[in-house]
Structures are given as C-alpha cells and as structure tokens.
Design a protein around this motif. Structure first.
Motif, short mmCIF file in Angstrom:
data_model
loop_
_atom_site.label_atom_id
_atom_site.label_comp_id
_atom_site.label_asym_id
_atom_site.label_seq_id
_atom_site.Cartn_x
_atom_site.Cartn_y
_atom_site.Cartn_z
N GLN A 388 0.82 -1.22 0.00
CA GLN A 388 0.00 0.00 0.00
C GLN A 388 0.85 1.26 0.00
OE1 GLN A 388 -3.91 -0.72 2.47
NE2 GLN A 388 -2.24 -1.77 3.51
N GLU A 389 1.99 1.24 0.70
CA GLU A 389 2.85 2.42 0.72
C GLU A 389 3.42 2.71 -0.67
OE1 GLU A 389 2.96 -0.07 2.73
OE2 GLU A 389 2.54 0.71 4.74
N SER A 390 3.81 1.64 -1.40
CA SER A 390 4.34 1.83 -2.76
C SER A 390 3.25 2.34 -3.70
CB SER A 390 4.92 0.52 -3.28
OG SER A 390 5.98 0.08 -2.46
N ALA A 391 2.03 1.85 -3.54
CA ALA A 391 0.93 2.33 -4.38
C ALA A 391 0.65 3.80 -4.11
CB ALA A 391 -0.32 1.49 -4.11
N ILE A 392 0.73 4.23 -2.85
CA ILE A 392 0.53 5.64 -2.54
C ILE A 392 1.61 6.48 -3.20
CG2 ILE A 392 0.59 7.33 -0.67
CD1 ILE A 392 -0.74 5.26 1.11
N LEU A 393 2.87 6.03 -3.17
CA LEU A 393 3.95 6.77 -3.82
C LEU A 393 3.73 6.84 -5.33
CD1 LEU A 393 7.08 5.47 -1.87
CD2 LEU A 393 5.99 7.70 -1.70
N GLN A 394 3.23 5.77 -5.93
CA GLN A 394 2.92 5.80 -7.36
C GLN A 394 1.89 6.88 -7.67
OE1 GLN A 394 3.89 4.19 -10.10
NE2 GLN A 394 5.31 2.66 -9.28
#
Length: 811
Positions: A388-394
């Motif tokens: 989820q953290e990587s998706a938010i950064l995307q």
C-alpha cells in the motif's frame, strides 16, 4: 437504598421512577434498548479513571519526605521513563490496533484489558499476518495502540500476564501517572508511524487527553522525538547499512514533492487550486460519511450475528474476507486492467521517491506487467499488487501512469473491500487504506481536470495528496493533528494551508451526516465518552437536576462489620465520608463511644470564624477578647439539651438514633419519612473502594476500648502497592477480622475533593469534570451538607438529553 458514587455503578436509577416511564435515552444508559438495531454493550462494563490526586495523610507524608534532592531524582526518573517509552515504541515490531479504545482511555474511561501485555503480543503478531496476507489494512494506525501499551506497562515494572516480572518500584502507582504515560506512548506511536513527533503530540491532545499542562507537553514531545529517531536509526541501519545516518524517519514516507526542472510552468499549487481543493473536501466528507454509514451497519450486524457466536465463526468471516479480496484483486487486474506502454510511466512530476533521488530503474521496479506484452505494464495490477505504501507513492509521484477508468474502478473496489475489512476480528488500521483510497480519488480528479478542462499546469501529486487528506478527514474527522501529521510526512510546509482547509471542509461536511469512524465504534461499545463541551441548551439544567441523590456513605469511624456489608452489597467505587446533623448529640456521646468518636471528628473539622481567630490568637501567645469568649460561651450554652426523661427516651428510640449505617443489621424502617431517609449529612471527604478494601486486608483498625491513635498506619507506597489490581472484597477472609473492631478512615480519605453547588449550571459542571479528569463530583449545599454525587454517566449526552426532556415536561 443508595445509588452509586462509582463510575461502574448504574447511576441512572431513580428512587421514584417506574420501568414504563423510561425514555429511549435512559434505556440506552441502562444498557437496554427498545430496538435490536440499537444494540450496544452495557455501560456498566466500563469504569472511570481518577485523574484527581487524593491528597490524604500518606500522600502528605510523601511530600514531606521529598526534599529538593529527592524531588529532582523523582522528576529525573519520570523523564527516563518517558525516554524509554519512546525508544521501545520506536521498534517497529511492537504493533497493534485499537485507536477507539485508546481514545476512551485518554478521555478517562478504563476499558478492560486494553493496555495488557497479552493484548500487545496478540495484536502485534496479528497485524503482521494481516498485512502480509494482503488484507486492506494498515500497520501505521496500530502503532498508536502499541505505544500506549508500552507507556502503560513499562513504568509499572510488573506484568499480570508474566507474574515473574515483579520489581519493587513504588513510583507512578496511580491513574494520574499511568494516564500521562499512556498519552506519551500514544503520541510516540503516531510519531513512529509517520515520522511526525509534533503531530503525535497534537494527536494525544486533540483525540483524548482531557487534562493537559505544560509539563506534560514537554514530556510527550520528548517521547515522540525519541520514538522518531529510534525508529529512524534502526531502519536506516538495517536497510542502507549506514548506522546513524537517519534517512528513514517513519514507517510511512510520502516522498518529496517537487516539479520537474524541465517544466517551468509547473507549480505545486496556486490560489486558483484552492477552489478545487474545497470541492474535493466536500466530496471527501460525503465519501467518508458514506464509508462510516456502511461500516456502522456492518458493525451492528457483526454484533448481533457474529460476535455472540463461537470464535470459529469470526475466523471463518476473516477467511471469507481474505479469499474475496484475493479473488477481486486477481480478477480485476486480469479483466479490468489496461496494458500501457512503459514510456508513460517514465515521465513523472517528481524524479525522487523517499528522501533521495531514485533512478528510472528503481522507479519502474514497482510497476507490474501482469500478463501484459513486453514494454508494457498493467496499471490496475500496479496499484493492487504493490504494498500500500508503494501504491501511494505511485499515485503521488508518477504522471500519466493510470487512466481515469482504472482509477475509478480501483477506487470503487478498494472503497468497498476496505469498508468490509475494517471491523473483522483481525488487527487492522485505517490510516493507510484511507490514504490510498483518497489518493486514487485525487488523481482521478487531476486526470479529469487535465483531460476535460485543459488545466495542464496542475500538479497531479498535489491533487492526490489533497484527495488522500479529504477522504481520511471525512472518515476519522481529525483536523489539527492530521494537518500537522501530513505536513511532517510530506516535509513541505507550503501544503499547510490547502491541507488544513480541505480537512476542515471534509469534517464539516461529514459531521452533517454522522460521526467519525472512531466515535461510531465508541458509541457502539457503549463507552461513556465525554465530548469537548455540552450544547448551549443544557444550561437549562443545574447540578441538582442531574446528580444522584441516593447515596451510600460511610462515617469517619466505622465498624468492620458495617464496611464489609456496604462493600459486599454495592458496586460503587467511592463513598462520601459524612457525619450527621442531629440535635442532642452531646447526650449520645455519653452512651456510645463509636458515635462519640464520629461526633468529635465532626466538631474538630468544622471551621468557624471564632475558632480560627482563637487558633491565630493562641499562636501569637495571646488570648481572644472577653467579648469573643462570651460569644463562644453563649453559643456552647445554647447547645445544652434539656435533660428530661421524655427527651432522653425520645433520643434513644431507633428511628431517631444517629448513624444507622453503623448497624447493618438494622435496616431503615418503612415508617421513616422522606426527611428521615434523606437525613442531613455533613460532607468531610471521599474514600475509594480500593482504599477501604486495602485497609481491611491489612487489618488497619482499633478496638472500641482504645483510642483511634492506636490504629496502625499505612504509608503511601503500602496503600498503592496493589495498583492497578486491588484485592476484591469477596476474596477477603472474614474469619481473620473481628467485626466489632473500628476503622478510622480519616487519614486515608481525600478531605478536599472538587465539589459544586446544587445551583451550578451543567456546562460549568461538565467543564470542571472533564478538564480536571474527575471520577466523582460531590454536590454540596451552602451549609456543607452533601446532597448528591455526579459521575461520568450523569454527564453523557444521552443522560443529559433525558434529563432535559424531563425538565421540559415539568415546566
């Protein structure tokens, strides 16, 4: 008989009310409901914390022993404990959930088992598996609970779960100290999760702690700073091998927001964008209210159909949610995902992720092909199959990566699945799922503005951030602390104004429909949470309208037989210490030594202008004037009773005998009038149930033919030794006690608790009770007689509404 003085008792029972006359609000207070849809847990399961200090004689002895050197040592120990809490909370393994419960604890409600070591271990393991299993839950939110548990347990140097952990550490053995450490621990949890020490401090202030001072602010901020840098130290060393470099401040990192150097027209945000941000705040409030409404219905369904069932049913529900989530993610990525060329993902508004620049290879590492041809990627799988953290950064930093259709479908699916997931029997946080859902909403708005309105200059990452803030604010309804948390997480102070405006608009919009998600769960559990203030219309009520007049009380000198009877037949957590106002008391002093001790204590504790002047005059080695002496003599002479045989016989009749509670075998006569049942009682202080039981367990008493000075004394450390698990009166071995022995309560009671007049307006009562963190508030009239007691349950919104309705009916 008497109603309760304790928070755990049912304080709403009225001496003249019938079952059929209860209003819906009163039925809710009593734990009974007319409709199954409003099913809640009974409020009697919850007790209040006592933040007010009990300044009794043992406490004063401790103050006398604390010279300047010992005082500094005590304060140093407290700062060391605060630092230790911050260091332990900064360890990412200590995770858990339970923000609504911690909010209740900081508000002054003791939720059973919420700060136990067993709770921390179970939730720490559970949140690891729930996040690793792919459920739409967050691990940052549970850090708040983990910090609170560490704050509650570490300064105690003992454990109920691990009984071998037992050290002789006499400090911080009160609700006041424990609640301060829980505030520091909760703030440290927020700081460790988001790398936001100031936001963590404001979270403890905004979301719970009703009592606050400057000293506590410094300690909480220091604890938050310690947690942030401890987590930063270990994460930087483990991930980069550079110990002491401090490169990763929190578990969730939003990255650096900046425009591409090649785009000279790009700005993070402009004044024109504020209008769009306000509209996004309104939409975020509506979406948050919808989320809360659906989740509330699911929670009620679980309370009626899942929680009462065997534990296997809860496990099966969790497995069903996990299976459904997996199927939806896989099918949506296969069927609804769009294969897009990799070139569209290589051009972003921001060339850096985290705190340092990243190459294009590192950026593309989070892009998922998922059965797409070479040199293409699946935009739906990129959001679903990344952490989820990587998706938010995307969503924050990649430009042109996701189509509007993909963002719309992802938002809808994630919205429904996260709403279904929150509340199942697994440790779960809500911050990160809400941020991810809101970020997709913000990027969708940015794409629509660029595609259909032609606003090519807008920065998509800003709109994703504002969308995340709008949706999260619409769900949790936090303003001050959430603004600071997001500013510290982005490391961009220029976002302060748009984030604050968005959160305020989202809160106002959502509050128009329902409460925040944490407040909804607090209400469903039936916890008597006190809001910040009462409504203006409540000032039509006074303290006498909401107090409980039926009192169970004790006397300064009471037989063990009476104390055991009172403690075993009631569930109250405190008792007023009183003496009775009766004529002809001097004659009774000749007949009964126990009554004589109580009357002597009353006379010695009554302060008059004449006695005060006499004391001051004697301290100056002088004597009061003859006029004053004559006045005092005349006053004493007027109290002499006519010693006639008829009057003495009248005094000795049981119905006029003072101090009936000294004889538990003599119940009040049915012939007594209301005045005889509610006889005048001079108020001298409050004594807690735990203190009375401790006195009985340790055999603190004296015999009737001895002076009360022969009674053994307990020190402050001995009185608080069993905190917080005091012995129960039902476990007391009565064969070890002589029921005729007398207990002198006066050294251990609180002689100066906060009190209010019967004519005090409800808003003043509410502010005093909440601000000072009280547990019991005696109502004392103009002549020093106690007429009732107010507890937390008398100040809940439902109880006040019921009393206001009765007030209108009597007009």
């Amino acid at each position: 008989m008497a109603a309760g003085c304790g928070a755990g008792s049912c304080c709403c029972c009225c001496c003249c009310g019938e079952r059929e006359s209860h209003t819906p609000e009163e039925l809710t207070i009593l734990g009974e409901t007319e409709e199954e849809d409003d099913e809640i847990l009974p409020r009697k399961d919850y007790e209040s914390l006592d933040y007010d200090r009990c300044i009794n004689e043992p406490f004063l002895e401790v103050l006398d022993s604390l010279d300047n050197r010992n005082g500094r040592r005590y304060e140093a120990v407290k700062w060391v404990m605060v630092f230790a809490i911050g260091v332990c909370t900064g360890m990412p393994v200590a995770a858990g959930s339970g923000i609504p419960e911690i909010k209740c604890y900081l508000n002054g409600v003791k939720v059973p088992g919420i700060v136990r070591l067993r709770t921390l271990v179970c939730k720490a393991l559970g949140v690891l598996f729930s996040v690793a299993g792919g459920l739409f839950v967050g691990k940052e939110g549970p850090m708040i609970h983990s910090g609170a548990v560490v704050g509650a347990g570490l300064p105690q140097f003992q454990s109920i779960s691990l009984k071998k952990i037992q050290f002789n550490f006499p400090y911080f053995r009160s609700d006041r100290d424990k609640r301060d450490f829980v505030s520091a621990g909760a703030a440290a949890g927020v700081a460790a999760a988001f790398g936001a020490p100031i936001g963590g401090t404001l979270f403890s202030l905004e979301e719970g702690s009703s009592f606050w001072n400057q000293g506590l602010t410094w300690k909480v901020l220091f604890c938050s700073m310690s947690a942030t840098f401890t987590l930063n130290f270990f994460r930087s060393g483990i991930q980069f091998g550079s110990w002491g470099s401090f490169q990763l401040p929190g578990l969730l990192n939003f990255g650096e927001f900046k425009c591409s150097e090649s785009d000279k027209k790009c700005h993070l945000w402009t004044a024109v964008d504020l209008g769009f941000f306000i509209l996004m705040g309104i939409l975020g409030g509506l979406l948050g209210a919808t989320f809360n409404c659906i989740n509330k219905r699911l929670a009620k369904y679980r309370m009626r159909n899942v929680l009462p069932k065997p534990k296997l049913v809860r496990v099966l529900e969790s497995l069903l949610v996990c299976l459904t989530t997996t199927l939806v993610v896989f099918v949506a990525s296969m069927v609804l995902g769009e294969c897009r060329p990799l070139s569209s993902a290589n051009h972003g508004d921001n060339s850096s992720l985290g705190q340092q620049d990243s190459s294009s290879d590192e950026v593309n590492s989070s892009i998922k092909a998922f059965f797409c041809p070479n040199n293409t990627y699946n935009d739906m799988a990129t959001l679903f199959f990344n952490p989820q953290e990587s998706a938010i950064l995307q969503l924050f930093h990649q430009e042109g990566t996701f189509s509007p259709v993909t963002l719309s479908l992802f938002f809808l699916l994630y919205f429904l699945l996260s709403c279904w997931t929150y509340g199942i029997s697994v440790p779960s946080g809500l911050f990160v799922p809400s941020l991810l859902c809101g970020a997709a909403f913000g990027r969708l708005v940015a794409n629509l503005l660029k595609s259909y309105i032609g606003l090519d200059h807008i920065y998509s990452g800003t709109f994703a951030l504002i969308g995340a803030a709008a949706f999260l604010g619409g769900v949790v309804r936090m303003t001050i602390s959430l603004t600071v948390i997001l500013i510290e997480s982005t490391n961009e102070i220029t976002y302060g104004l748009p984030i604050m405006i968005t959160l305020m608009v989202a809160k106002w919009t959502g509050d128009f429909f329902n409460k925040g998600i944490y407040d909804i769960y607090v209400n469903l559990r039936g916890v008597p949470l006190l809001e910040w203030e009462t409504k203006a219309e409540m000032d039509k009520l006074r303290a006498s309208d909401i107090m409980e007049p039926n009192l169970m009380y004790v006397y300064p000198h009471t037989r063990i037989q009476s104390l055991v009877s009172i403690l075993r037949t009631t569930v109250h957590h405190a008792f007023p210490v009183v003496t009775e106002n009766r004529a002809y008391e001097k004659e009774f002093m000749k007949w009964d030594q126990l009554i004589s001790n109580n009357i002597k204590f009353k006379k010695s504790s009554i302060l008059t202008r004449a006695s005060e002047q006499r004391k001051r005059s004697q301290s100056m080695k002088s004597y009061p004037s003859s006029e004053l002496r004559n006045v005092c003599d005349d006053h004493i002479a007027t109290e002499e009773p006519p010693e006639t045989e008829d009057m003495l016989q009248q005094m000795l009749e049981r119905r006029y005998t003072p101090y009936p509670n000294l004889y538990p075998d003599q119940s009040p006569s049915e012939e007594w009038t209301m005045e005889e049942r509610f006889r005048p009682l001079t108020f001298h202080g409050l004594i807690l149930r735990s203190q009375l039981v401790t006195l009985l367990v340790r055999g603190i008493c004296y015999s009737e033919n001895q002076s009360s000075t022969s009674q053994p004394r307990l020190s402050y450390s001995e009185l608080a030794e069993d905190y917080p698990r005091y012995p129960d009166i039902h476990d007391l071995d009565l064969t070890l006690l002589n029921p005729r022995m007398i207990v002198d309560i006066t050294p251990y009671m609180n002689p100066s608790p906060f009190t209010v007049s019967p004519n005090t307006h409800v808003s003043q009562v509410f502010n005093l009770f909440r601000t000072m963190g009280l547990r019991h508030l005696p109502v004392v009239n103009a002549v020093g007689e106690i007429v009732g007691v107010i507890t937390r349950h008398n100040l809940t919104h439902e109880f006040l509404q019921a009393r206001l309705r009765q007030h209108y009916q009597t007009i």
